[in-house]
Design a protein around this motif. Structure first.
Motif, PDB file in Angstrom:
ATOM      1  N   UNK A  95      18.762 -18.511  -9.892  1.00 47.43           N
ATOM      2  CA  UNK A  95      18.655 -19.151 -11.195  1.00 47.43           C
ATOM      3  C   UNK A  95      17.292 -19.806 -11.307  1.00 47.43           C
ATOM      4  N   UNK A  96      16.902 -20.144 -12.544  1.00 47.33           N
ATOM      5  CA  UNK A  96      15.607 -20.787 -12.768  1.00 47.33           C
ATOM      6  C   UNK A  96      15.721 -21.674 -14.002  1.00 47.33           C
ATOM      7  N   UNK A  97      15.313 -22.938 -13.870  1.00 45.63           N
ATOM      8  CA  UNK A  97      15.354 -23.901 -14.970  1.00 45.63           C
ATOM      9  C   UNK A  97      13.970 -23.936 -15.608  1.00 45.63           C
ATOM     10  N   UNK A  98      13.925 -23.876 -16.950  1.00 45.95           N
ATOM     11  CA  UNK A  98      12.638 -23.878 -17.638  1.00 45.95           C
ATOM     12  C   UNK A  98      12.786 -24.504 -19.020  1.00 45.95           C
ATOM     13  N   UNK A  99      11.633 -24.847 -19.615  1.00 46.43           N
ATOM     14  CA  UNK A  99      11.618 -25.366 -20.988  1.00 46.43           C
ATOM     15  C   UNK A  99      11.293 -24.200 -21.914  1.00 46.43           C
ATOM     16  N   UNK A 100      12.175 -23.955 -22.867  1.00 45.69           N
ATOM     17  CA  UNK A 100      11.999 -22.864 -23.808  1.00 45.69           C
ATOM     18  C   UNK A 100      10.795 -23.165 -24.707  1.00 45.69           C
ATOM     19  N   UNK A 101       9.815 -22.259 -24.712  1.00 43.97           N
ATOM     20  CA  UNK A 101       8.588 -22.467 -25.470  1.00 43.97           C
ATOM     21  C   UNK A 101       8.847 -22.520 -26.977  1.00 43.97           C
ATOM     22  N   UNK A 102       9.861 -21.801 -27.461  1.00 47.98           N
ATOM     23  CA  UNK A 102      10.145 -21.760 -28.896  1.00 47.98           C
ATOM     24  C   UNK A 102      10.895 -22.993 -29.376  1.00 47.98           C
ATOM     25  N   UNK A 103      11.928 -23.413 -28.617  1.00 49.97           N
ATOM     26  CA  UNK A 103      12.792 -24.511 -29.068  1.00 49.97           C
ATOM     27  C   UNK A 103      12.452 -25.847 -28.424  1.00 49.97           C
ATOM     28  N   UNK A 104      11.794 -25.819 -27.248  1.00 47.43           N
ATOM     29  CA  UNK A 104      11.507 -27.054 -26.531  1.00 47.43           C
ATOM     30  C   UNK A 104      12.685 -27.554 -25.716  1.00 47.43           C
ATOM     31  N   UNK A 105      13.823 -26.849 -25.760  1.00 44.85           N
ATOM     32  CA  UNK A 105      15.017 -27.244 -25.005  1.00 44.85           C
ATOM     33  C   UNK A 105      14.927 -26.779 -23.559  1.00 44.85           C
ATOM     34  N   UNK A 106      15.674 -27.445 -22.696  1.00 49.03           N
ATOM     35  CA  UNK A 106      15.784 -27.019 -21.309  1.00 49.03           C
ATOM     36  C   UNK A 106      16.810 -25.908 -21.235  1.00 49.03           C
ATOM     37  N   UNK A 107      16.455 -24.777 -20.645  1.00 52.45           N
ATOM     38  CA  UNK A 107      17.325 -23.617 -20.505  1.00 52.45           C
ATOM     39  C   UNK A 107      17.412 -23.225 -19.038  1.00 52.45           C
ATOM     40  N   UNK A 108      18.412 -22.409 -18.733  1.00 49.72           N
ATOM     41  CA  UNK A 108      18.582 -21.863 -17.387  1.00 49.72           C
ATOM     42  C   UNK A 108      18.773 -20.364 -17.510  1.00 49.72           C
ATOM     43  N   UNK A 109      17.983 -19.605 -16.757  1.00 55.28           N
ATOM     44  CA  UNK A 109      18.185 -18.170 -16.667  1.00 55.28           C
ATOM     45  C   UNK A 109      18.788 -17.922 -15.285  1.00 55.28           C
ATOM     46  N   UNK A 110      19.760 -17.002 -15.192  1.00 59.15           N
ATOM     47  CA  UNK A 110      20.428 -16.757 -13.911  1.00 59.15           C
ATOM     48  C   UNK A 110      20.742 -15.278 -13.749  1.00 59.15           C
ATOM     49  N   UNK A 111      20.916 -14.879 -12.498  1.00 61.70           N
ATOM     50  CA  UNK A 111      21.263 -13.497 -12.190  1.00 61.70           C
ATOM     51  C   UNK A 111      22.775 -13.395 -12.103  1.00 61.70           C
ATOM     52  N   UNK A 112      23.352 -12.483 -12.880  1.00 64.60           N
ATOM     53  CA  UNK A 112      24.791 -12.268 -12.903  1.00 64.60           C
ATOM     54  C   UNK A 112      25.208 -11.385 -11.730  1.00 64.60           C
ATOM     55  N   UNK A 113      26.500 -11.360 -11.431  1.00 63.29           N
ATOM     56  CA  UNK A 113      27.024 -10.529 -10.344  1.00 63.29           C
ATOM     57  C   UNK A 113      26.765  -9.050 -10.570  1.00 63.29           C
ATOM     58  N   UNK A 114      26.651  -8.629 -11.834  1.00 66.98           N
ATOM     59  CA  UNK A 114      26.414  -7.216 -12.122  1.00 66.98           C
ATOM     60  C   UNK A 114      24.929  -6.850 -12.057  1.00 66.98           C
ATOM     61  N   UNK A 115      24.051  -7.807 -11.676  1.00 64.51           N
ATOM     62  CA  UNK A 115      22.632  -7.535 -11.519  1.00 64.51           C
ATOM     63  C   UNK A 115      21.807  -7.808 -12.762  1.00 64.51           C
ATOM     64  N   UNK A 116      22.464  -8.030 -13.889  1.00 64.10           N
ATOM     65  CA  UNK A 116      21.736  -8.347 -15.117  1.00 64.10           C
ATOM     66  C   UNK A 116      21.473  -9.843 -15.160  1.00 64.10           C
ATOM     67  N   UNK A 117      20.884 -10.320 -16.263  1.00 60.45           N
ATOM     68  CA  UNK A 117      20.503 -11.728 -16.380  1.00 60.45           C
ATOM     69  C   UNK A 117      21.317 -12.419 -17.460  1.00 60.45           C
ATOM     70  N   UNK A 118      21.501 -13.720 -17.283  1.00 56.38           N
ATOM     71  CA  UNK A 118      22.162 -14.553 -18.265  1.00 56.38           C
ATOM     72  C   UNK A 118      21.270 -15.713 -18.617  1.00 56.38           C
ATOM     73  N   UNK A 119      21.499 -16.309 -19.792  1.00 55.56           N
ATOM     74  CA  UNK A 119      20.714 -17.434 -20.260  1.00 55.56           C
ATOM     75  C   UNK A 119      21.663 -18.535 -20.721  1.00 55.56           C
ATOM     76  N   UNK A 120      21.437 -19.750 -20.253  1.00 54.16           N
ATOM     77  CA  UNK A 120      22.239 -20.896 -20.672  1.00 54.16           C
ATOM     78  C   UNK A 120      21.356 -21.779 -21.545  1.00 54.16           C
ATOM     79  N   UNK A 121      21.839 -22.011 -22.784  1.00 56.34           N
ATOM     80  CA  UNK A 121      21.117 -22.834 -23.749  1.00 56.34           C
ATOM     81  C   UNK A 121      22.017 -23.973 -24.201  1.00 56.34           C
ATOM     82  N   UNK A 122      21.440 -25.158 -24.480  1.00 57.44           N
ATOM     83  CA  UNK A 122      22.263 -26.238 -25.017  1.00 57.44           C
ATOM     84  C   UNK A 122      22.616 -25.983 -26.477  1.00 57.44           C
ATOM     85  N   UNK A 123      23.724 -26.565 -26.943  1.00 55.56           N
ATOM     86  CA  UNK A 123      24.125 -26.433 -28.357  1.00 55.56           C
ATOM     87  C   UNK A 123      23.225 -27.259 -29.238  1.00 55.56           C
TER      88      UNK A 123
END
Length: 184
Positions: A156-184
């Motif tokens: 996983x990797x925590x970063x600040x979204x350049x477009x929204x300025x929010x803190x997001x998390x990108x992570x690797x899923x069990x199927x090998x693809x990627x997921x993104x967690x964004x706050x509401x």
């Protein structure tokens, strides 16, 4: 409890359905009143691996576990063990804190205190933070964050979204693809 049992790439027979209901029904002993929520069970088969996902949404708690195994019945037993550990861990944590009436503490049936005091799992499952990291969040897009995560070899990797300025998390899923967690 009401059961919603689905099968992906397999047919849920009466025997499988009854076995799942019997095993999950044993979890009712941990509650003062049987949960009235619907239990979601998803059974699937991929590449010879039997997989079961169980989700039990409740008012103050969400119980969820998944397990893979060559044998479907073994996977069911393993996922029940995981759910029992989650319940015991949560109940132990809640009992450590003073809570007012109506809190999640009262969702669980009263059990023998000695079980939790003498049980080794309480020590194994206790939360122990061994390291704290502090770093500045660089503004970037999700694709750059996924590349950074891969370069670091992390899941996983925590970063600040350049477009929204929010803190997001990108992570690797069990199927090998990627997921993104964004706050509401």
């Amino acid at each position: 409890m009401k059961f919603n049992i689905r099968g992906e790439n397999l047919t849920v027979t009466n025997a499988i359905g009854e076995y799942v209901e019997k095993k999950i029904g044993k979890l009712e002993k941990y509650f003062q009143e049987a949960p009235t929520s619907e239990v979601h069970v998803n059974l699937s088969v991929y590449n010879g691996q039997q997989r079961i996902e169980v989700t039990i949404p409740m008012q103050d708690l969400l119980l969820r576990a998944e397990e893979k195994h060559q044998d479907l019945y073994a996977a069911i037993d393993l996922v029940i063990d995981k759910l029992e550990r989650q319940i015991r861990k949560y109940k132990t944590k809640v009992n450590r804190k003073v809570r007012q009436s109506g809190s999640p503490k009262y969702v669980f049936a009263e059990m023998e205190r000695d079980f939790f005091v003498n049980n080794e799992e309480v020590e194994e499952d206790s939360l122990d933070i061994v390291r704290t990291k502090r770093f500045d969040l660089k503004p970037m897009d999700s694709e750059e964050a996924a590349l950074q995560m891969d370069m670091l070899g992390h899941s996983f990797f925590v970063f600040r979204n350049a477009e929204t300025g929010d803190t997001n998390v990108v992570y690797r899923r069990n199927d090998g693809r990627y997921g993104l967690i964004e706050p509401n």
